[in-house]
Design an enzyme around this catalytic site. Sequence first.
Site, PDB file in Angstrom:
ATOM      1  N   HIS A 109       0.780  -1.150   0.305  1.00 34.80           N
ATOM      2  CA  HIS A 109      -0.026  -0.300  -0.060  1.00 34.80           C
ATOM      3  C   HIS A 109       1.155   1.140   0.191  1.00 34.80           C
ATOM      4  O   HIS A 109       2.031   1.259   0.151  1.00 34.80           O
ATOM      5  CB  HIS A 109      -0.821  -0.301   1.300  1.00 34.80           C
ATOM      6  N   ASP A 111       0.667   5.048   1.938  1.00 33.25           N
ATOM      7  CA  ASP A 111      -0.158   5.588   2.922  1.00 33.25           C
ATOM      8  C   ASP A 111      -1.351   6.526   2.709  1.00 33.25           C
ATOM      9  O   ASP A 111      -0.991   7.194   1.363  1.00 33.25           O
ATOM     10  CB  ASP A 111       0.507   6.303   4.160  1.00 33.25           C
ATOM     11  N   HIS A 258       4.433   0.411   0.046  1.00 33.83           N
ATOM     12  CA  HIS A 258       5.685  -0.785   1.219  1.00 33.83           C
ATOM     13  C   HIS A 258       4.213  -1.885   1.698  1.00 33.83           C
ATOM     14  O   HIS A 258       3.355  -1.835   1.663  1.00 33.83           O
ATOM     15  CB  HIS A 258       5.911   0.092   2.768  1.00 33.83           C
ATOM     16  N   ARG A 273       5.812   7.086  13.680  1.00 33.54           N
ATOM     17  CA  ARG A 273       5.183   7.780  12.391  1.00 33.54           C
ATOM     18  C   ARG A 273       5.148   9.222  12.375  1.00 33.54           C
ATOM     19  O   ARG A 273       4.224   9.008  12.960  1.00 33.54           O
ATOM     20  CB  ARG A 273       4.703   6.630  11.841  1.00 33.54           C
TER      21      ARG A 273
END
Length: 283
Positions: A109, A111, A258, A273
Site C-alpha cells: 500500500h 499511505d 510498502h 511514524r
Amino acid sequence: MATTFDRAKLDTGALDIRPMTPAIGAEIHGIDLGASDIASRVPEVRAALLKYGVIFFRDQDLTQEQHISFARHFGDLEVHPATPKGQPNPEVLRIAHGPKSRGQENNWHSDVTWREEPSLGSILMAREVPECGGDTCFANMHLAYERLSEQMKRFCEGLTAVHDIARVFAKRLDKAPADLHEKYPPIRHPVIRTHPETGERVVYVNNGFTSHIEGLSKQESEWVLDQLYKTAWDVEIQCRFRWQKGSIAFWDNRVCQHLAVSDYFPAKRVMERVTIAGDRPYF
C-alpha cells in the site's frame, strides 16, 4: 512520454550512501538526524530521497520532539485519525503490536491515499523490535509502471480510481463508514499519477484503500486492479529492510508502496511514524 529525469544529477553532497538494490533503497551512514545543524544537511537528504525512493538510517536516538523537528524540514505534518486524542505529540502515530495484537500492515500500500492530498512521505522510527522478523519491504512503483505493456499503459493512463478510508479504518477505529466519510469522503485519484518532482509516471492504486475504478463494470474494475496490485510483487523492483532499535526509514510515498511483514507474532514491535503532507495527485 518517457521522463527525462536524471537521478545521476541529484546532488547528495557528502552523504555516505550505500544502495540496497539497483531498483530502490539506500542506507545512509554517518549522520545524526537529531544534530543541531541537521538543517544544513536537508538538501542532501532530500536529493537522496528522490534518487532512491526510500532511505534508511541506523543508530538514531531521537526524542519524539526531534523526530517531529526533522520531519518539519520537508513540509507540513499530518495528524492521522488513528492517533489517540490528547497525546502530547499528535503528529506521532504509534504503531505497536505484540502478544495481543498481530500486525495488520502486511499488504502492499501507499499511505493515506484516501486523503484529497496524500502524504509526500513518512519517517518511521523503530522504538522496539523483535529478535528477528518484522522487516519492511518497499517497491518502486515507477518501475512497476515501466514494466507494463505499452497498451496497458495507454489504457490505464485514462482511468480514475476511488480511494476510501473506511476499507481499512472503519474496523480498526470501530466506526461506521458513514461516520468516517463525514470528514474523509471517498476521493478520486488517477490510476497512473505523475511524480511532482521527478515527472515520472507511477502506478497509484493499492489493495488497502482503492475501492474501484470509475467507468468500468465491477468485474472489469476488479480484474484491472488485480493486475496493477500484482506489479508491486515483483522482487526485482523491491528492497527489504531489517530493523534494529533506533533505525529510521524515510520513504517517498508518491513513488513507493510498502509492506510490513507480520511474521514476528507474538513478539513485540513498536514503531513511531511522522508523516509529511503532500499535494493532490495528477496525471
